[in-house]
Motif scaffolding. Structure first.
Motif, PDB file in Angstrom:
ATOM      1  N   ILE A 122       0.900  -0.951  -0.142  1.00 25.78           N
ATOM      2  CA  ILE A 122       0.087  -0.134  -0.322  1.00 25.78           C
ATOM      3  C   ILE A 122       0.835   1.294   0.132  1.00 25.78           C
ATOM      4  O   ILE A 122       1.706   0.895   0.821  1.00 25.78           O
ATOM      5  CB  ILE A 122      -0.742   0.211   1.665  1.00 25.78           C
ATOM      6  N   ARG A 123       0.385   2.181  -0.927  1.00 24.33           N
ATOM      7  CA  ARG A 123       1.527   3.286  -1.180  1.00 24.33           C
ATOM      8  C   ARG A 123       0.148   4.424   0.384  1.00 24.33           C
ATOM      9  O   ARG A 123      -0.666   4.659  -0.405  1.00 24.33           O
ATOM     10  CB  ARG A 123       1.191   4.143  -2.254  1.00 24.33           C
ATOM     11  N   CYS A 124       1.149   4.912   1.341  1.00 30.44           N
ATOM     12  CA  CYS A 124       0.656   6.248   1.678  1.00 30.44           C
ATOM     13  C   CYS A 124       1.201   7.533   1.608  1.00 30.44           C
ATOM     14  O   CYS A 124       1.974   7.923   1.581  1.00 30.44           O
ATOM     15  CB  CYS A 124       1.190   6.031   3.147  1.00 30.44           C
ATOM     16  N   ASP A 125       0.556   8.900   1.154  1.00 29.19           N
ATOM     17  CA  ASP A 125       1.175   9.877   0.462  1.00 29.19           C
ATOM     18  C   ASP A 125       0.276  10.374   2.195  1.00 29.19           C
ATOM     19  O   ASP A 125       0.311  11.632   1.782  1.00 29.19           O
ATOM     20  CB  ASP A 125      -0.341   9.995  -0.212  1.00 29.19           C
ATOM     21  N   CYS A 136       5.989   6.183   1.205  1.00 31.65           N
ATOM     22  CA  CYS A 136       5.903   4.684   1.420  1.00 31.65           C
ATOM     23  C   CYS A 136       5.643   4.114   0.740  1.00 31.65           C
ATOM     24  O   CYS A 136       3.782   3.907   0.339  1.00 31.65           O
ATOM     25  CB  CYS A 136       5.511   4.459   2.978  1.00 31.65           C
ATOM     26  N   TYR A 137       5.596   2.694  -0.059  1.00 29.70           N
ATOM     27  CA  TYR A 137       4.877   1.849  -0.112  1.00 29.70           C
ATOM     28  C   TYR A 137       4.718   0.571   0.934  1.00 29.70           C
ATOM     29  O   TYR A 137       6.461   0.553   1.350  1.00 29.70           O
ATOM     30  CB  TYR A 137       5.882   1.118  -1.174  1.00 29.70           C
ATOM     31  N   ILE A 138       3.981  -0.028   1.437  1.00 30.47           N
ATOM     32  CA  ILE A 138       3.876  -0.593   2.831  1.00 30.47           C
ATOM     33  C   ILE A 138       3.601  -2.040   2.368  1.00 30.47           C
ATOM     34  O   ILE A 138       2.748  -1.593   2.199  1.00 30.47           O
ATOM     35  CB  ILE A 138       3.461   0.231   4.274  1.00 30.47           C
ATOM     36  N   LYS A 139       4.939  -2.906   2.938  1.00 27.60           N
ATOM     37  CA  LYS A 139       4.002  -4.424   3.088  1.00 27.60           C
ATOM     38  C   LYS A 139       3.013  -4.760   3.845  1.00 27.60           C
ATOM     39  O   LYS A 139       3.073  -3.881   4.617  1.00 27.60           O
ATOM     40  CB  LYS A 139       5.346  -5.043   2.988  1.00 27.60           C
ATOM     41  N   PRO A 140       2.093  -5.625   3.513  1.00 27.84           N
ATOM     42  CA  PRO A 140       1.922  -6.362   4.907  1.00 27.84           C
ATOM     43  C   PRO A 140       1.932  -6.837   5.638  1.00 27.84           C
ATOM     44  O   PRO A 140       3.249  -7.291   6.123  1.00 27.84           O
ATOM     45  CB  PRO A 140       0.800  -7.473   3.960  1.00 27.84           C
ATOM     46  N   ARG A 188       4.506   5.271  11.682  1.00 22.42           N
ATOM     47  CA  ARG A 188       2.308   5.956  12.232  1.00 22.42           C
ATOM     48  C   ARG A 188       2.144   5.377  11.502  1.00 22.42           C
ATOM     49  O   ARG A 188       0.490   4.927  11.851  1.00 22.42           O
ATOM     50  CB  ARG A 188       2.900   7.832  11.988  1.00 22.42           C
ATOM     51  N   TYR A 189       1.797   4.959  10.444  1.00 20.74           N
ATOM     52  CA  TYR A 189       0.959   4.001   9.712  1.00 20.74           C
ATOM     53  C   TYR A 189       1.533   3.390   9.242  1.00 20.74           C
ATOM     54  O   TYR A 189       3.061   2.818   9.119  1.00 20.74           O
ATOM     55  CB  TYR A 189       0.854   4.632   7.996  1.00 20.74           C
TER      56      TYR A 189
END
Length: 400
Positions: A13-16, A22-26, A34-35
């Motif tokens: 998932i990409r956080c904006d 960031c591209y955040i993996k599961p 924070r996210y």
């Protein structure tokens, strides 16, 4: 507030929330911690904390309510305080803050804007209680071999380090930036960090704990400079010893010449000191800085003395030499050639040395976090940021 976008990488998932994007993996969190990606959804990691209401409300957001009369303070302090802990963040604030809570007090609209502000470029000031020489001012301080700061001007009885800042975080190599960030995080979280100083010592620093300099744990701060020590303990030495020299890298004190000694009618002893005489009984630069007696580089205190003056000195004259922490002490008697000979210290002088030690505060490390939140945080609150700044200065707006 925060969009969820599927990245080219599967299941990420990409956080904006900020420009890092960031591209955040599961099961992982973003760079800000924070996210996180929880089962394919972007979530805030920590619950939003409300002071004084966290137990009964499980840390969830509760509405403001105010019914009591104004107590005369310029700024109202709500009994329920909405913190930024767990609120999440948007930085720079090109979007509104995550939480904007409104209330009405005596007919006046109150707005609480909550964002978990990022400290853009932060640093740490470290106060190390020690007389020992850690290194020259401006010398580079290193962690894991990487430059993370420098030695700055010392304070009374303490050495000071300045760590972090924009230069070390982003102005050098990637490794330097990472090590600097890790060092700041560890120190701010009360963890022990080993630092080395170019041209100086190795020191283990931990907030609230004694510093360890070159493998030796420091026990106490100095009671004062050599002159101050003379002033505090002159009466206790009167009649028990002819001369006292308190060795100190800053100001070495000599009892017979010092004003305290003169007021007690202590006779001249013919002692001759090396270094630069400041005022009677007070000497600068008796030796180079170091980790020996009184923060000097000497292990033999007689090294700071010249020959005794035969016109005033006499065989049998007694002399106590002691450091400003009482860690080092020796007792001497002049022989027939007027040379000091070390002798077993009388019990009453041992007691005075212990009294010096007793009056020294415990040596500790103090860590002060210095940070500035980015100016764009104001954009999540107002269209004209400088007016918010001015309202803070006028105590109309409170920033916590």
């Amino acid at each position: 507030m925060v969009m969820e976008t599927t990245s080219p990488a599967i299941d990420k998932i990409r956080c904006d929330a900020c420009p890092v994007m960031c591209y955040i993996k599961p099961g992982a969190a973003g760079a800000c911690d924070r996210y996180a990606n929880h089962e394919g959804k972007l979530v805030r990691v920590d619950p939003h904390v409300i002071l004084e209401r966290t137990v009964s409300h499980g840390g969830k957001l509760v509405p403001f309510s105010r019914t009591e009369d104004w107590d005369g303070k310029i700024v109202h302090e709500p009994s329920t305080f909405v913190t930024a802990i767990g609120a999440g963040t948007t930085y720079p604030d090109y979007k509104p803050a995550p939480f904007i809570v409104s209330a009405e007090v005596d007919g006046v609209d109150m707005v609480t804007v909550v964002t978990e502000g990022i400290f853009s470029y932060c640093g740490i000031k470290v106060k190390i209680d020690t007389d020992r020489y850690l290194g020259p001012e401006t010398a580079t301080v290193r962690a894991q071999g990487e430059a993370v700061g420098h030695v700055t001007t010392s304070e009374y009885g303490s050495q000071m380090l300045s760590l972090g800042g924009v230069h070390h975080l982003t102005g050098g190599s990637k490794k330097e930036g990472r090590v600097t960030c890790d060092t700041l995080m560890d120190l701010a979280n009360c963890k022990a960090v080993e630092l080395t100083i170019d041209g100086g010592a190795s020191v283990v620093v931990q907030a609230g704990q004694p510093p360890i300099v070159n493998g030796v744990k420091e026990e106490r701060m100095r009671v004062g400079c050599g002159s101050a020590t003379i002033g505090m303990f002159a009466k206790q030495w009167h009649g028990k010893v002819d001369e006292v020299v308190v060795v100190d890298d800053h100001i070495t004190g000599v009892l017979s010449e010092h004003q305290a000694g003169k007021l007690l009618d202590i006779a001249d002893t013919g002692i001759k000191m090396k270094g630069r005489r400041s005022t009677p009984g007070r000497y600068f630069q008796v030796a180079d800085p170091g980790t020996g007696w009184g923060g000097t580089d000497i292990s033999d205190p007689l090294a700071i003395l010249g020959p005794f003056d035969a016109k005033e000195a006499k065989a049998g004259l007694t002399m106590l030499m002691v450091s400003t922490t009482g860690e080092h002490s020796s007792y001497y008697v002049l022989d027939e050639t007027l040379k000091p000979v070390e002798t077993e210290m009388p019990a009453d002088l041992k007691f005075s040395v212990e009294r010096i030690q007793e009056n020294c505060e415990p040596a500790l490390c103090t860590v002060l976090f210095m940070a500035g939140a980015g100016g764009s945080l104001r954009a999540g609150v107002t269209d004209n940021p400088v007016r918010l700044t001015r309202s803070v200065k006028d105590a109309l707006t409170r920033v916590t």
